[in-house]
Scaffold this motif. Structure first.
Motif, PDB file in Angstrom:
ATOM      1  N   PHE A   1      94.357  56.497  47.449  1.00 35.86           N
ATOM      2  CA  PHE A   1      93.956  57.801  47.995  1.00 35.86           C
ATOM      3  C   PHE A   1      94.779  58.926  47.365  1.00 35.86           C
ATOM      4  O   PHE A   1      94.252  59.992  47.044  1.00 35.86           O
ATOM      5  N   LYS A   2      96.069  58.682  47.172  1.00 35.48           N
ATOM      6  CA  LYS A   2      96.918  59.695  46.537  1.00 35.48           C
ATOM      7  C   LYS A   2      96.457  59.994  45.119  1.00 35.48           C
ATOM      8  O   LYS A   2      96.429  61.146  44.697  1.00 35.48           O
ATOM      9  N   ARG A   3      96.091  58.950  44.381  1.00 37.27           N
ATOM     10  CA  ARG A   3      95.643  59.158  42.998  1.00 37.27           C
ATOM     11  C   ARG A   3      94.357  59.962  42.952  1.00 37.27           C
ATOM     12  O   ARG A   3      94.146  60.784  42.052  1.00 37.27           O
ATOM     13  N   GLN A   4      93.472  59.744  43.925  1.00 35.31           N
ATOM     14  CA  GLN A   4      92.190  60.435  43.938  1.00 35.31           C
ATOM     15  C   GLN A   4      92.301  61.879  44.412  1.00 35.31           C
ATOM     16  O   GLN A   4      91.576  62.752  43.944  1.00 35.31           O
ATOM     17  N   THR A   5      93.187  62.138  45.361  1.00 33.61           N
ATOM     18  CA  THR A   5      93.251  63.459  45.989  1.00 33.61           C
ATOM     19  C   THR A   5      94.424  64.311  45.538  1.00 33.61           C
ATOM     20  O   THR A   5      94.429  65.524  45.766  1.00 33.61           O
ATOM     21  N   ARG A   6      95.438  63.684  44.923  1.00 31.58           N
ATOM     22  CA  ARG A   6      96.666  64.371  44.512  1.00 31.58           C
ATOM     23  C   ARG A   6      97.457  64.897  45.702  1.00 31.58           C
ATOM     24  O   ARG A   6      98.284  65.801  45.553  1.00 31.58           O
ATOM     25  N   CYS A   7      97.212  64.363  46.892  1.00 35.00           N
ATOM     26  CA  CYS A   7      97.967  64.767  48.070  1.00 35.00           C
ATOM     27  C   CYS A   7      99.403  64.243  47.978  1.00 35.00           C
ATOM     28  O   CYS A   7      99.634  63.144  47.476  1.00 35.00           O
ATOM     29  N   ALA A   8     100.333  65.032  48.478  1.00 37.65           N
ATOM     30  CA  ALA A   8     101.751  64.635  48.436  1.00 37.65           C
ATOM     31  C   ALA A   8     102.097  63.822  49.671  1.00 37.65           C
ATOM     32  O   ALA A   8     102.807  64.274  50.568  1.00 37.65           O
ATOM     33  N   LEU A   9     101.566  62.601  49.729  1.00 35.16           N
ATOM     34  CA  LEU A   9     101.769  61.750  50.892  1.00 35.16           C
ATOM     35  C   LEU A   9     102.965  60.825  50.695  1.00 35.16           C
ATOM     36  O   LEU A   9     103.269  60.411  49.578  1.00 35.16           O
ATOM     37  N   ARG A  10     103.602  60.493  51.817  1.00 35.71           N
ATOM     38  CA  ARG A  10     104.706  59.549  51.777  1.00 35.71           C
ATOM     39  C   ARG A  10     104.622  58.637  52.999  1.00 35.71           C
ATOM     40  O   ARG A  10     104.550  59.104  54.121  1.00 35.71           O
ATOM     41  N   PHE A  11     104.633  57.327  52.739  1.00 29.68           N
ATOM     42  CA  PHE A  11     104.539  56.330  53.802  1.00 29.68           C
ATOM     43  C   PHE A  11     105.949  55.896  54.166  1.00 29.68           C
ATOM     44  O   PHE A  11     106.640  55.274  53.358  1.00 29.68           O
TER      45      PHE A  11
END
Length: 224
Positions: free
Chosen positions: A99-109
């Protein structure tokens, strides 16, 4: 009356169901009675090829997990919440990564060390899994919370609802999502600041799934 800054907050795990319901403003049982199908809440990504690739990764991770740690079942005396945490991690990492690769969102698990504290400091606890969206250097938002329990579905739901309420209040807007899981059984919750919505329970794996890949992809991969 001035609040005492040294007042100790109440942890979600130590709150009774009655106290939790008073904090939430509704009876948890009534929420469960209005559960909706998981497909209604879990939206589909437009790129079906990307979804299929992610499902393949999740399938492989779960099969490897079962091979190494065994099938998650409360009937096993040696099966602990740490095992469930390993399964959650193996399941969620490919989903979040793709999902991060597709959206470029700066997410952190973040795993097992993220504390959520209510804006009034009344309640709070350290959650097993929290997904954060880093909006800026000085600001981040909670995206979803996962509460894993070995057997107590009701206890997991109580803690999840409290964590989601506090997380959304901290966000001051938007919708927060959450999952409860005992390993094989999952349930999803959303909260938009006005109302909670919960899905019916669904299975994300089954015994000997390494022999029935297409069955898993068709009937058990809704989480992806």
């Amino acid at each position: 009356m001035v609040d005492n800054p040294n007042r100790k907050k109440r942890s979600y795990s130590n709150m009774t169901k009655t106290d939790a319901e008073a904090r939430l403003g509704f009876r948890i049982g009534e929420l469960i009675e209005h559960a909706v199908p998981a497909a209604k809440m879990l939206s589909k990504i437009a790129d079906e090829n990307a979804v299929k690739e992610t499902k393949e990764k999740v399938y492989r991770n779960i099969v490897d997990y079962i091979e190494v740690e065994g099938y998650p079942s409360e009937s096993r005396s040696d099966f602990k919440e740490a095992n469930i945490s390993d399964l959650v991690y193996a399941t969620m990492i490919p989903i979040i990564s793709d999902f991060k690769r597709q959206t470029r969102c700066a997410l952190r698990f973040q795993r097992e060390d993220k504390e959520i504290v209510s804006v009034d400091s009344e309640t709070g606890d350290t959650e097993a899994f929290v997904l954060m969206d880093f909006v800026s250097v000085a600001k981040d938002k909670f995206v979803f919370v996962v509460e894993a329990k070995r057997s107590s579905v009701g206890e997991a739901m109580k803690q999840l609802l409290l964590a989601m309420k506090d997380a959304r209040d901290i966000n001051n807007g938007g919708t927060v999502y959450g999952f409860t899981t005992t390993g094989d059984i999952w349930q999803m919750v959303s909260y938009n600041g006005e109302a909670f919505e919960v899905t019916e329970q669904f299975f994300a794996l089954f015994p000997r799934m390494h022999e029935e890949k297409e069955r898993w992809l068709k009937d058990f991969s809704i989480l992806v």
